[in-house]
Design a protein around this motif. Structure first.
Motif, PDB file in Angstrom:
ATOM      1  N   GLU A  40       6.116  -3.781   7.537  1.00 35.23           N
ATOM      2  CA  GLU A  40       6.055  -3.386   8.951  1.00 35.23           C
ATOM      3  C   GLU A  40       4.924  -2.396   9.216  1.00 35.23           C
ATOM      4  O   GLU A  40       4.296  -2.414  10.272  1.00 35.23           O
ATOM      5  N   MET A  41       4.653  -1.511   8.255  1.00 33.53           N
ATOM      6  CA  MET A  41       3.666  -0.450   8.478  1.00 33.53           C
ATOM      7  C   MET A  41       2.270  -0.811   7.987  1.00 33.53           C
ATOM      8  O   MET A  41       1.374   0.028   8.003  1.00 33.53           O
ATOM      9  N   ILE A  42       2.067  -2.056   7.587  1.00 33.59           N
ATOM     10  CA  ILE A  42       0.811  -2.415   6.932  1.00 33.59           C
ATOM     11  C   ILE A  42      -0.384  -2.301   7.866  1.00 33.59           C
ATOM     12  O   ILE A  42      -1.527  -2.098   7.432  1.00 33.59           O
ATOM     13  N   ASP A  43      -0.160  -2.401   9.188  1.00 32.13           N
ATOM     14  CA  ASP A  43      -1.274  -2.331  10.136  1.00 32.13           C
ATOM     15  C   ASP A  43      -1.647  -0.907  10.530  1.00 32.13           C
ATOM     16  O   ASP A  43      -2.620  -0.702  11.265  1.00 32.13           O
ATOM     17  N   VAL A  44      -0.871   0.063  10.072  1.00 34.91           N
ATOM     18  CA  VAL A  44      -1.223   1.457  10.350  1.00 34.91           C
ATOM     19  C   VAL A  44      -2.332   1.872   9.384  1.00 34.91           C
ATOM     20  O   VAL A  44      -2.195   1.744   8.168  1.00 34.91           O
ATOM     21  N   ALA A  45      -3.432   2.362   9.925  1.00 35.58           N
ATOM     22  CA  ALA A  45      -4.588   2.725   9.098  1.00 35.58           C
ATOM     23  C   ALA A  45      -4.223   3.817   8.101  1.00 35.58           C
ATOM     24  O   ALA A  45      -3.486   4.744   8.450  1.00 35.58           O
ATOM     25  N   PRO A  46      -4.724   3.724   6.875  1.00 35.68           N
ATOM     26  CA  PRO A  46      -4.441   4.772   5.881  1.00 35.68           C
ATOM     27  C   PRO A  46      -4.794   6.166   6.389  1.00 35.68           C
ATOM     28  O   PRO A  46      -4.118   7.145   6.050  1.00 35.68           O
ATOM     29  N   GLU A  47      -5.855   6.256   7.197  1.00 37.09           N
ATOM     30  CA  GLU A  47      -6.260   7.562   7.727  1.00 37.09           C
ATOM     31  C   GLU A  47      -5.163   8.169   8.604  1.00 37.09           C
ATOM     32  O   GLU A  47      -4.999   9.402   8.650  1.00 37.09           O
ATOM     33  N   GLN A  48      -4.412   7.301   9.313  1.00 33.89           N
ATOM     34  CA  GLN A  48      -3.314   7.792  10.143  1.00 33.89           C
ATOM     35  C   GLN A  48      -2.207   8.384   9.282  1.00 33.89           C
ATOM     36  O   GLN A  48      -1.669   9.449   9.581  1.00 33.89           O
ATOM     37  N   TRP A  49      -1.861   7.672   8.192  1.00 32.60           N
ATOM     38  CA  TRP A  49      -0.831   8.182   7.292  1.00 32.60           C
ATOM     39  C   TRP A  49      -1.273   9.503   6.661  1.00 32.60           C
ATOM     40  O   TRP A  49      -0.478  10.439   6.508  1.00 32.60           O
ATOM     41  N   GLN A  50      -2.546   9.561   6.285  1.00 36.07           N
ATOM     42  CA  GLN A  50      -3.046  10.778   5.653  1.00 36.07           C
ATOM     43  C   GLN A  50      -2.983  11.958   6.612  1.00 36.07           C
ATOM     44  O   GLN A  50      -2.554  13.059   6.242  1.00 36.07           O
ATOM     45  N   MET A  51      -3.400  11.727   7.865  1.00 37.42           N
ATOM     46  CA  MET A  51      -3.356  12.800   8.860  1.00 37.42           C
ATOM     47  C   MET A  51      -1.914  13.217   9.136  1.00 37.42           C
ATOM     48  O   MET A  51      -1.584  14.405   9.157  1.00 37.42           O
ATOM     49  N   GLY A  52      -1.035  12.226   9.340  1.00 39.47           N
ATOM     50  CA  GLY A  52       0.362  12.535   9.615  1.00 39.47           C
ATOM     51  C   GLY A  52       1.029  13.253   8.463  1.00 39.47           C
ATOM     52  O   GLY A  52       1.754  14.236   8.665  1.00 39.47           O
ATOM     53  N   LEU A 109      -5.793   1.352  -3.312  1.00 41.21           N
ATOM     54  CA  LEU A 109      -5.179   2.332  -4.207  1.00 41.21           C
ATOM     55  C   LEU A 109      -5.973   3.634  -4.217  1.00 41.21           C
ATOM     56  O   LEU A 109      -5.418   4.728  -4.080  1.00 41.21           O
ATOM     57  N   ASN A 110      -7.277   3.530  -4.357  1.00 39.41           N
ATOM     58  CA  ASN A 110      -8.103   4.726  -4.435  1.00 39.41           C
ATOM     59  C   ASN A 110      -8.194   5.464  -3.110  1.00 39.41           C
ATOM     60  O   ASN A 110      -8.338   6.693  -3.100  1.00 39.41           O
ATOM     61  N   LYS A 111      -8.067   4.751  -2.010  1.00 39.09           N
ATOM     62  CA  LYS A 111      -8.029   5.439  -0.715  1.00 39.09           C
ATOM     63  C   LYS A 111      -6.820   6.360  -0.625  1.00 39.09           C
ATOM     64  O   LYS A 111      -6.911   7.488  -0.135  1.00 39.09           O
ATOM     65  N   ILE A 112      -5.684   5.891  -1.111  1.00 36.84           N
ATOM     66  CA  ILE A 112      -4.485   6.730  -1.096  1.00 36.84           C
ATOM     67  C   ILE A 112      -4.667   7.925  -2.033  1.00 36.84           C
ATOM     68  O   ILE A 112      -4.309   9.058  -1.696  1.00 36.84           O
ATOM     69  N   LEU A 113      -5.236   7.687  -3.210  1.00 36.35           N
ATOM     70  CA  LEU A 113      -5.433   8.762  -4.170  1.00 36.35           C
ATOM     71  C   LEU A 113      -6.504   9.759  -3.717  1.00 36.35           C
ATOM     72  O   LEU A 113      -6.609  10.853  -4.283  1.00 36.35           O
ATOM     73  N   ASP A 114      -7.276   9.389  -2.699  1.00 34.49           N
ATOM     74  CA  ASP A 114      -8.263  10.297  -2.132  1.00 34.49           C
ATOM     75  C   ASP A 114      -7.740  11.001  -0.881  1.00 34.49           C
ATOM     76  O   ASP A 114      -8.529  11.644  -0.160  1.00 34.49           O
ATOM     77  N   THR A 115      -6.435  10.911  -0.619  1.00 32.19           N
ATOM     78  CA  THR A 115      -5.858  11.573   0.553  1.00 32.19           C
ATOM     79  C   THR A 115      -6.190  13.061   0.565  1.00 32.19           C
ATOM     80  O   THR A 115      -6.544  13.629   1.596  1.00 32.19           O
ATOM     81  N   ASP A 116      -6.042  13.695  -0.591  1.00 34.63           N
ATOM     82  CA  ASP A 116      -6.367  15.119  -0.743  1.00 34.63           C
ATOM     83  C   ASP A 116      -6.562  15.382  -2.226  1.00 34.63           C
ATOM     84  O   ASP A 116      -6.395  14.481  -3.057  1.00 34.63           O
ATOM     85  N   ASP A 117      -6.927  16.607  -2.566  1.00 36.90           N
ATOM     86  CA  ASP A 117      -7.214  16.919  -3.972  1.00 36.90           C
ATOM     87  C   ASP A 117      -5.997  16.702  -4.875  1.00 36.90           C
ATOM     88  O   ASP A 117      -6.120  16.240  -6.010  1.00 36.90           O
ATOM     89  N   GLY A 118      -4.810  17.033  -4.366  1.00 37.15           N
ATOM     90  CA  GLY A 118      -3.609  16.935  -5.189  1.00 37.15           C
ATOM     91  C   GLY A 118      -3.146  15.535  -5.479  1.00 37.15           C
ATOM     92  O   GLY A 118      -2.355  15.311  -6.410  1.00 37.15           O
TER      93      GLY A 118
END
Length: 369
Positions: A102-114, A265-274
């Motif tokens: 269901e959430m696949i169309d939400v941009a990774p950047e949106q999840w990262q910001m939220g 995968l790497n986009k998610i792992l680049d969300t932040d330093d941690g």
């Protein structure tokens, strides 16, 4: 027609998981398809002399809300959530997932910001309030598990209502061993990983936070992880399921990450330093959960498994890693999944999914089932 097993499950959540007392304020969050269990929860909360507050959720509407939200919206939501969480005593979330994409169309950047903006209120809830999370049986979940709905319903009730008191007693020797362990080594097909858990501490999980439950977790010393781990179960995250995930670490940091969707995968792992460091190491112990279903609430408890989690560490087993990500990834070490070994301070403690140290054999499935 009421199913008495749902009433039993509701009582388990309220008495064992949350220890609700008279006068407490309990927020119940759930989707419409979880209505039968939510009705039992509301009834039992009233019976206990506590005060239920109902919050209905919907994945499709949540997707529309999150997908188009601006930064200011998330800031307002964090403020509202914080006020809400400060005013309750306990929190029950009943997830009724019908479509895991269901959430696949939400941009990774949106999840990262939220995730970044909502982190303070989410952390407050997790660290300062009684809470429990349960996945309700749905047709979508049954399909993902490759079961008929009736079989899946029975399965979920069965794995959720194991003898948690017995499990808690059996977990104690493992906790004590983890608390005094320094070096950990994990081997399996495509896996040779070393790290330290010295002085981090460990936490037993026997039905207090997640239902179903069954794990003992800690965290690696942040910069101590070296080697490679290859996960042999699906790794779902934010509507995307990743397969054949392999992570290579140098001094704690993920320096190489591959999967069937390596770029995502790497986009998610680049969300932040941690997100490129690990916040949790845990052993799965539920004797009635044996196969992966692509639902992490179940998969991380698989008997004979472990999970090694990029991202945020828990406050009660804290290695100092902070992140908006907390991504449980599961490796099963039973023979049919390729086997594997776990060593604590150079002593073999589990082989091919079974504990071999005498004081830990009570955690093997033939003892817990």
């Amino acid at each position: 027609m009421r199913d008495p097993r749902l009433n039993e499950l509701a009582k388990l959540l309220l008495t064992h998981s949350l220890s609700i007392t008279e006068g407490e304020k309990v927020e119940v969050v759930g989707s419409y398809n979880a209505k039968p269990l939510m009705k039992e929860l509301l009834h039992e909360i009233h019976t206990m002399g506590a005060h239920p507050f109902l919050n209905i959720s919907d994945d499709e509407l949540k997707r529309l809300e999150a997908g188009e939200a601006k930064e200011e919206k998330f800031q307002l939501m964090n403020k509202w959530n914080m006020a809400r969480y400060q005013d309750i005593d306990a929190f029950v979330q009943i997830v009724g997932e019908e479509n895991d994409a269901e959430m696949i169309d939400v941009a990774p950047e949106q999840w990262q910001m939220g995730g970044r903006i909502l982190k303070p209120s989410n952390d407050f809830l997790i660290d300062n309030r009684k809470w429990v999370l349960l996945n309700y049986p749905t047709y979508g979940a049954a399909q993902k598990a490759r079961m008929s709905y009736d079989k899946y319903f029975d399965y979920l009730i069965d794995v959720c209502t194991v003898d948690y008191k017995k499990m808690e007693k059996a977990q104690q020797p493992l906790k004590e061993l983890m608390d005094r362990t320094d070096k950990v080594r994990i081997t399996a097909e495509g896996t040779d990983l070393t790290f330290s858990i010295k002085d981090i501490g460990s936490v037993m999980c026997a039905g207090e936070r997640n239902i179903p439950d069954g794990e003992v977790y800690t965290a690696p010393v942040k910069d101590s992880v070296n080697g490679t781990i290859t996960y042999n179960t699906p790794c779902p995250y934010q509507g995307i399921t990743f397969n054949n995930v392999a992570l290579t670490f140098e001094n704690g940091k993920i320096v190489n990450a591959t999967a069937d969707k390596t770029e995502e995968l790497n986009k998610i792992l680049d969300t932040d330093d941690g997100a490129r460091f690990v916040g949790e190491f845990a052993l799965g112990l539920n004797p009635k959960i044996t196969e992966p279903m692509g639902d992490i609430l179940f998969d991380e408890k698989i008997t004979g498994s472990l999970h090694f989690t990029p991202g945020e560490a828990y406050e009660d087993a804290d290695n100092g890693n902070e992140s908006a990500v907390h991504w449980d990834m599961v490796l099963i070490q039973r023979p049919e999944y390729g086997g594997g070994e776990i060593y604590f301070d150079d002593v073999l403690i589990r082989k091919d999914g079974l504990f071999v140290v005498e004081e830990l054999k009570g955690l093997n499935p033939d003892q817990l089932a």
